[in-house]
Structures are given as structure tokens and as C-alpha cells.
Write a protein that holds these residues in place. Sequence first.
Motif, mmCIF file in Angstrom:
data_model
loop_
_atom_site.group_PDB
_atom_site.id
_atom_site.type_symbol
_atom_site.label_atom_id
_atom_site.label_comp_id
_atom_site.label_asym_id
_atom_site.label_seq_id
_atom_site.Cartn_x
_atom_site.Cartn_y
_atom_site.Cartn_z
ATOM 1 N N SER A 38 8.384 52.055 26.630
ATOM 2 C CA SER A 38 9.013 51.631 27.688
ATOM 3 C C SER A 38 8.241 51.406 28.891
ATOM 4 C CB SER A 38 10.322 52.529 27.850
ATOM 5 O OG SER A 38 10.933 52.682 26.913
ATOM 6 N N PRO A 39 8.702 50.509 29.578
ATOM 7 C CA PRO A 39 8.163 50.377 31.054
ATOM 8 C C PRO A 39 8.040 51.720 31.806
ATOM 9 C CG PRO A 39 9.649 48.603 30.545
ATOM 10 C CD PRO A 39 9.768 49.666 29.630
ATOM 11 N N ASP A 40 6.841 51.847 32.632
ATOM 12 C CA ASP A 40 6.665 53.205 33.159
ATOM 13 C C ASP A 40 8.027 53.644 34.038
ATOM 14 O OD1 ASP A 40 4.111 53.631 32.154
ATOM 15 O OD2 ASP A 40 3.026 52.516 33.756
ATOM 16 N N LEU A 53 17.323 54.037 13.454
ATOM 17 C CA LEU A 53 16.614 54.527 12.413
ATOM 18 C C LEU A 53 15.096 54.005 12.381
ATOM 19 C CD1 LEU A 53 16.562 55.725 9.359
ATOM 20 C CD2 LEU A 53 17.454 53.333 8.798
ATOM 21 N N VAL A 54 14.074 54.729 12.159
ATOM 22 C CA VAL A 54 12.834 54.385 11.890
ATOM 23 C C VAL A 54 12.568 54.074 10.529
ATOM 24 C CG1 VAL A 54 10.449 54.952 12.099
ATOM 25 C CG2 VAL A 54 11.706 55.560 13.965
ATOM 26 N N LEU A 55 12.661 52.799 10.293
ATOM 27 C CA LEU A 55 12.207 52.425 8.742
ATOM 28 C C LEU A 55 10.741 52.475 8.324
ATOM 29 C CD1 LEU A 55 14.539 49.147 8.838
ATOM 30 C CD2 LEU A 55 15.001 51.314 7.788
ATOM 31 N N LYS A 56 9.810 52.211 9.400
ATOM 32 C CA LYS A 56 8.413 52.237 9.137
ATOM 33 C C LYS A 56 7.606 52.570 10.433
ATOM 34 C CE LYS A 56 4.674 49.388 7.727
ATOM 35 N NZ LYS A 56 3.880 48.160 7.605
ATOM 36 N N GLY A 57 6.859 53.616 10.333
ATOM 37 C CA GLY A 57 6.059 54.068 11.347
ATOM 38 C C GLY A 57 6.407 55.139 12.278
ATOM 39 N N GLN A 58 6.435 55.235 13.518
ATOM 40 C CA GLN A 58 6.732 56.558 14.218
ATOM 41 C C GLN A 58 7.086 56.129 15.712
ATOM 42 O OE1 GLN A 58 3.929 59.713 15.424
ATOM 43 N NE2 GLN A 58 5.423 60.976 13.904
ATOM 44 N N GLY A 59 8.127 56.630 16.101
ATOM 45 C CA GLY A 59 8.278 56.598 17.454
ATOM 46 C C GLY A 59 8.622 57.891 18.325
ATOM 47 N N VAL A 60 8.531 57.851 19.544
ATOM 48 C CA VAL A 60 8.656 59.163 20.345
ATOM 49 C C VAL A 60 9.692 58.601 21.367
ATOM 50 C CG1 VAL A 60 7.778 61.011 21.731
ATOM 51 C CG2 VAL A 60 6.455 59.936 19.861
ATOM 52 N N ILE A 61 10.875 59.091 21.589
ATOM 53 C CA ILE A 61 11.854 59.003 22.543
ATOM 54 C C ILE A 61 11.956 60.098 23.442
ATOM 55 C CG2 ILE A 61 14.298 58.558 22.921
ATOM 56 C CD1 ILE A 61 14.406 57.241 20.176
ATOM 57 N N GLU A 62 11.997 59.836 24.656
ATOM 58 C CA GLU A 62 12.297 60.774 25.843
ATOM 59 C C GLU A 62 13.526 60.732 26.268
ATOM 60 O OE1 GLU A 62 10.234 62.732 29.873
ATOM 61 O OE2 GLU A 62 9.521 60.848 29.159
ATOM 62 N N HIS A 85 17.416 57.231 28.479
ATOM 63 C CA HIS A 85 16.323 57.515 27.500
ATOM 64 C C HIS A 85 15.156 56.404 27.545
ATOM 65 C CE1 HIS A 85 18.869 54.815 25.557
ATOM 66 N NE2 HIS A 85 17.774 54.322 24.444
ATOM 67 N N LYS A 86 14.031 56.839 27.025
ATOM 68 C CA LYS A 86 13.116 55.661 26.767
ATOM 69 C C LYS A 86 11.977 55.863 25.980
ATOM 70 C CE LYS A 86 11.089 57.069 31.319
ATOM 71 N NZ LYS A 86 10.095 57.061 32.082
ATOM 72 N N VAL A 87 11.293 54.804 25.509
ATOM 73 C CA VAL A 87 10.436 55.236 24.166
ATOM 74 C C VAL A 87 9.046 55.402 24.808
ATOM 75 C CG1 VAL A 87 9.155 53.968 22.331
ATOM 76 C CG2 VAL A 87 11.693 53.735 22.772
ATOM 77 N N LEU A 88 8.511 56.451 24.435
ATOM 78 C CA LEU A 88 7.262 56.977 25.062
ATOM 79 C C LEU A 88 6.165 56.209 24.387
ATOM 80 C CD1 LEU A 88 7.464 61.031 25.541
ATOM 81 C CD2 LEU A 88 7.328 59.119 27.332
ATOM 82 N N SER A 89 6.249 56.429 23.017
ATOM 83 C CA SER A 89 5.009 55.680 22.182
ATOM 84 C C SER A 89 5.626 55.466 20.988
ATOM 85 C CB SER A 89 4.077 56.744 22.073
ATOM 86 O OG SER A 89 4.483 57.843 21.359
ATOM 87 N N THR A 90 4.941 54.435 20.244
ATOM 88 C CA THR A 90 5.147 53.993 18.841
ATOM 89 C C THR A 90 3.802 54.108 18.550
ATOM 90 O OG1 THR A 90 4.953 51.557 19.297
ATOM 91 C CG2 THR A 90 6.993 52.753 19.354
#
Length: 104
Positions: A38-40, A53-62, A85-90
Motif C-alpha cells: 500500500s502507499p506509505d 483469500l490468498v490463492l497464490k503467493g503471500q501478503g502481509v496486512i497491517e 488496514h494496509k498491505v505491508l508487503s507481497t
Amino acid sequence: MNNVFSDIPKSIPDEIFEDILSTGNIRIERIVSDGHSSPDVGWYDQSEHEWVLVLKGQGVIEFEAGRICTLSEGDFINIEAGTKHKVLSTSPDEVTIWLAIFYS
């Protein structure tokens, strides 16, 4: 017939958000990420609930409250409307494919 794993570009400079189905009460979206976050500045603060749902890969939500969730393939979470919330990384090494269901 369609396939959620088809039509993934080789290069993904920006995250891809695609509606699969949208009606008055529900919206189903495919999100394709490739090392994106997500944007800073700012948080997602949605008026709809979001089941993701994560179908493939990985995501980190804060979450603004300080909770951090790492979602790997097959993991899902329900995010209540108004929960910031925001997505920290994928995944930096593979494409992450999310399935998000927005509902009221």
C-alpha cells in the motif's frame, strides 16, 4: 468459463484490481500483486466488509490497531467495514493472487 489464474501479465508495474462479479450487494475482485504494498501514507478505510483469500503467493496486512497478519496460500481473513488496514508487503519472488469479496 474463466480461470482466476489466467491472463497474468509477465510484467506488473502496478497492482491489478479486476472485478470478477459485481451486483448491488456483493463485489468479487481479483487482485494481482508482484512485490507491491500500500502507499506509505494512509489506510484503507472501507464502507464494505472485505473477505480476502490468498490463492497464490503471500501478503502481509497491517491493521491500524497494531495487529499484523501474514497470509500464505489458502489463508483468508474477514476485515470488518471501517477497520483501517494496509498491505505491508507481497511476495517479492512470485506473483500474489488475492480473491477479495466485498459485501455489506
